[in-house]
Design a protein around this motif. Structure first.
Motif, PDB file in Angstrom:
ATOM      1  N   VAL A  78       0.795  -1.211  -0.580  1.00  0.00           N
ATOM      2  CA  VAL A  78       0.301   0.058   0.410  1.00  0.00           C
ATOM      3  C   VAL A  78       0.540   1.426   0.094  1.00  0.00           C
ATOM      4  O   VAL A  78       2.303   1.182   1.139  1.00  0.00           O
ATOM      5  CB  VAL A  78      -0.807   0.030   1.361  1.00  0.00           C
ATOM      6  CG1 VAL A  78      -2.229   1.375   0.626  1.00  0.00           C
ATOM      7  CG2 VAL A  78      -1.781  -1.419   1.163  1.00  0.00           C
ATOM      8  N   GLY A  79       1.307   2.310  -1.130  1.00  0.00           N
ATOM      9  CA  GLY A  79       1.055   3.747  -0.923  1.00  0.00           C
ATOM     10  C   GLY A  79       2.412   3.326  -1.803  1.00  0.00           C
ATOM     11  O   GLY A  79       2.931   2.558  -1.841  1.00  0.00           O
ATOM     12  N   GLY A  80       3.050   4.502  -1.172  1.00  0.00           N
ATOM     13  CA  GLY A  80       4.556   4.224  -1.812  1.00  0.00           C
ATOM     14  C   GLY A  80       5.096   4.821  -3.187  1.00  0.00           C
ATOM     15  O   GLY A  80       3.725   4.890  -4.018  1.00  0.00           O
ATOM     16  N   PHE A  81       5.814   4.518  -3.647  1.00  0.00           N
ATOM     17  CA  PHE A  81       5.954   5.252  -4.885  1.00  0.00           C
ATOM     18  C   PHE A  81       7.310   4.404  -5.840  1.00  0.00           C
ATOM     19  O   PHE A  81       8.427   4.293  -5.370  1.00  0.00           O
ATOM     20  CB  PHE A  81       6.053   6.560  -5.706  1.00  0.00           C
ATOM     21  CG  PHE A  81       5.929   6.412  -7.100  1.00  0.00           C
ATOM     22  CD1 PHE A  81       5.528   6.689  -7.667  1.00  0.00           C
ATOM     23  CD2 PHE A  81       8.056   7.139  -7.860  1.00  0.00           C
ATOM     24  CE1 PHE A  81       6.118   7.051  -9.116  1.00  0.00           C
ATOM     25  CE2 PHE A  81       8.178   8.103  -9.222  1.00  0.00           C
ATOM     26  CZ  PHE A  81       7.025   7.856  -9.435  1.00  0.00           C
ATOM     27  N   LEU A  82       7.134   3.814  -6.644  1.00  0.00           N
ATOM     28  CA  LEU A  82       8.035   2.738  -7.599  1.00  0.00           C
ATOM     29  C   LEU A  82       8.118   1.608  -6.468  1.00  0.00           C
ATOM     30  O   LEU A  82       9.814   0.896  -6.362  1.00  0.00           O
ATOM     31  CB  LEU A  82       9.266   3.581  -8.083  1.00  0.00           C
ATOM     32  CG  LEU A  82       8.924   4.226  -8.717  1.00  0.00           C
ATOM     33  CD1 LEU A  82       9.959   5.194  -9.874  1.00  0.00           C
ATOM     34  CD2 LEU A  82       8.206   3.172 -10.462  1.00  0.00           C
ATOM     35  N   GLY A  83       7.752   1.329  -5.880  1.00  0.00           N
ATOM     36  CA  GLY A  83       8.333   0.826  -4.514  1.00  0.00           C
ATOM     37  C   GLY A  83       9.188   1.005  -3.526  1.00  0.00           C
ATOM     38  O   GLY A  83       9.266   0.686  -2.418  1.00  0.00           O
ATOM     39  N   MET A  84       8.947   2.120  -3.043  1.00  0.00           N
ATOM     40  CA  MET A  84       9.937   2.969  -1.642  1.00  0.00           C
ATOM     41  C   MET A  84       8.694   3.407  -1.285  1.00  0.00           C
ATOM     42  O   MET A  84       7.607   4.256  -1.973  1.00  0.00           O
ATOM     43  CB  MET A  84      10.857   4.624  -3.372  1.00  0.00           C
ATOM     44  CG  MET A  84      11.306   3.948  -3.579  1.00  0.00           C
ATOM     45  SD  MET A  84      12.764   2.455  -3.174  1.00  0.00           S
ATOM     46  CE  MET A  84      14.078   3.834  -2.039  1.00  0.00           C
ATOM     47  N   GLY A  85       8.951   3.315  -0.068  1.00  0.00           N
ATOM     48  CA  GLY A  85       8.507   3.759   1.528  1.00  0.00           C
ATOM     49  C   GLY A  85       7.435   2.727   1.321  1.00  0.00           C
ATOM     50  O   GLY A  85       5.976   3.240   1.704  1.00  0.00           O
ATOM     51  N   GLU A  86       6.627   2.297   0.411  1.00  0.00           N
ATOM     52  CA  GLU A  86       5.145   0.772   0.192  1.00  0.00           C
ATOM     53  C   GLU A  86       5.553   0.279   1.736  1.00  0.00           C
ATOM     54  O   GLU A  86       6.587  -0.317   2.619  1.00  0.00           O
ATOM     55  CB  GLU A  86       5.529  -0.332  -0.950  1.00  0.00           C
ATOM     56  CG  GLU A  86       4.752  -0.693  -0.890  1.00  0.00           C
ATOM     57  CD  GLU A  86       4.884  -1.788  -2.065  1.00  0.00           C
ATOM     58  OE1 GLU A  86       4.182  -1.475  -3.194  1.00  0.00           O
ATOM     59  OE2 GLU A  86       5.733  -2.894  -2.254  1.00  0.00           O
ATOM     60  N   HIS A  87       3.821  -0.288   2.465  1.00  0.00           N
ATOM     61  CA  HIS A  87       3.405  -0.332   3.464  1.00  0.00           C
ATOM     62  C   HIS A  87       2.792  -2.095   3.194  1.00  0.00           C
ATOM     63  O   HIS A  87       1.734  -1.725   2.407  1.00  0.00           O
ATOM     64  CB  HIS A  87       2.501   0.768   4.128  1.00  0.00           C
ATOM     65  CG  HIS A  87       1.977   0.215   5.146  1.00  0.00           C
ATOM     66  ND1 HIS A  87       2.783   0.024   6.783  1.00  0.00           N
ATOM     67  CD2 HIS A  87       0.669  -0.436   5.795  1.00  0.00           C
ATOM     68  CE1 HIS A  87       2.731  -0.361   7.829  1.00  0.00           C
ATOM     69  NE2 HIS A  87       1.507  -1.076   6.856  1.00  0.00           N
ATOM     70  N   ASP A  88       3.261  -2.804   3.446  1.00  0.00           N
ATOM     71  CA  ASP A  88       2.642  -4.099   2.998  1.00  0.00           C
ATOM     72  C   ASP A  88       2.659  -4.114   3.963  1.00  0.00           C
ATOM     73  O   ASP A  88       2.679  -4.341   5.532  1.00  0.00           O
ATOM     74  CB  ASP A  88       3.903  -5.100   3.194  1.00  0.00           C
ATOM     75  CG  ASP A  88       4.919  -4.758   1.808  1.00  0.00           C
ATOM     76  OD1 ASP A  88       4.136  -4.706   1.028  1.00  0.00           O
ATOM     77  OD2 ASP A  88       6.180  -5.798   2.021  1.00  0.00           O
ATOM     78  N   ILE A  89       0.712  -4.534   4.479  1.00  0.00           N
ATOM     79  CA  ILE A  89       0.031  -5.518   5.139  1.00  0.00           C
ATOM     80  C   ILE A  89       0.104  -6.589   4.728  1.00  0.00           C
ATOM     81  O   ILE A  89      -0.042  -7.048   3.316  1.00  0.00           O
ATOM     82  CB  ILE A  89      -1.229  -4.803   5.323  1.00  0.00           C
ATOM     83  CG1 ILE A  89      -1.718  -4.589   3.659  1.00  0.00           C
ATOM     84  CG2 ILE A  89      -0.933  -3.407   5.828  1.00  0.00           C
ATOM     85  CD1 ILE A  89      -3.179  -3.755   3.918  1.00  0.00           C
ATOM     86  N   ALA A  90      -0.864  -7.789   5.333  1.00  0.00           N
ATOM     87  CA  ALA A  90      -1.443  -8.908   5.277  1.00  0.00           C
ATOM     88  C   ALA A  90      -2.684  -8.985   5.637  1.00  0.00           C
ATOM     89  O   ALA A  90      -3.087  -8.417   6.602  1.00  0.00           O
ATOM     90  CB  ALA A  90      -0.412 -10.426   5.943  1.00  0.00           C
ATOM     91  N   VAL A  91      -2.994  -9.562   4.483  1.00  0.00           N
ATOM     92  CA  VAL A  91      -5.009  -9.603   4.982  1.00  0.00           C
ATOM     93  C   VAL A  91      -5.778 -11.074   4.336  1.00  0.00           C
ATOM     94  O   VAL A  91      -4.367 -12.218   3.446  1.00  0.00           O
ATOM     95  CB  VAL A  91      -6.152  -8.529   3.483  1.00  0.00           C
ATOM     96  CG1 VAL A  91      -5.628  -7.203   4.199  1.00  0.00           C
ATOM     97  CG2 VAL A  91      -5.847  -9.039   2.581  1.00  0.00           C
ATOM     98  N   SER A  92      -6.608 -11.741   5.483  1.00  0.00           N
ATOM     99  CA  SER A  92      -7.421 -13.310   4.729  1.00  0.00           C
ATOM    100  C   SER A  92      -7.672 -13.185   2.756  1.00  0.00           C
ATOM    101  O   SER A  92      -8.399 -11.868   2.834  1.00  0.00           O
ATOM    102  CB  SER A  92      -8.396 -13.883   6.011  1.00  0.00           C
ATOM    103  OG  SER A  92      -8.675 -12.810   5.649  1.00  0.00           O
TER     104      SER A  92
END
Length: 171
Positions: A78-92
């Motif tokens: 979620v978020g970020g630009f070109l993989g930088m600053g991206e926030h990974d979340i895990a959902v079912s």
């Protein structure tokens, strides 16, 4: 003494527990598996995730499987630009709805990016801003083993507020 040396390997061989055999594929089987309508996991990687307001939330980065092959979690960047600053979340998996129709967006600027049936990005120039509804995505009759996009409820801010998924937390 020599009897003990020779009997040790024999004891080690009999003490092992037998592992259940994996199901054997029958070499003579002519049956074709019915796979029409299924998706390839590799094609889900990078798939865009939108909310109900057609706002892009992020993209699928990973599928986490259990030992039986069932998807336990979907990791979304979620978020970020070109993989930088991206926030990974895990959902079912049940939090996502996969959609095969293209996303409908309101085009207000020229140069909207669309994806054709080959999966490649192309730019369409429409001249001045028209406010017309544009369909982005692939054609509905494409058989490329993947949905067009995924839907999930929430906003970018709500997803960014979720706990960050880190692989190191589960090692």
């Amino acid at each position: 003494m020599s009897a003990a040396v020779f009997s040790a390997p024999a004891y080690a061989q009999t003490a092992q527990t037998a592992q259940p055999a994996a199901p054997a594929a029958t070499a003579g089987s002519q049956e074709k598996m019915e796979l029409k309508g299924n998706w390839r996991a590799s094609k889900l990687m990078g798939l865009d995730v939108y909310n109900d307001g057609n706002e892009k939330l992020g993209e699928i980065n990973e599928l986490i499987l259990d030992k039986e092959g069932k998807v336990n979690a979907v990791v979304i960047g979620v978020g970020g630009f070109l993989g930088m600053g991206e926030h990974d979340i895990a959902v079912s998996m049940d939090k996502l709805k996969f959609v095969e129709e293209p996303v409908r967006t309101s085009s207000t600027a020229p140069g909207a990016t669309t994806r054709d049936t080959t999966g490649t990005q192309r730019e369409t120039t429409t001249g001045a801003a028209t406010g017309a509804t544009t369909t982005t995505g692939r054609s509905g009759d494409a058989n490329d083993w993947m949905p067009d996009h995924a839907m999930m409820s929430g906003t970018k801010e709500q997803l960014k507020a979720m706990p960050q998924f880190k692989y190191s937390d589960y090692n």
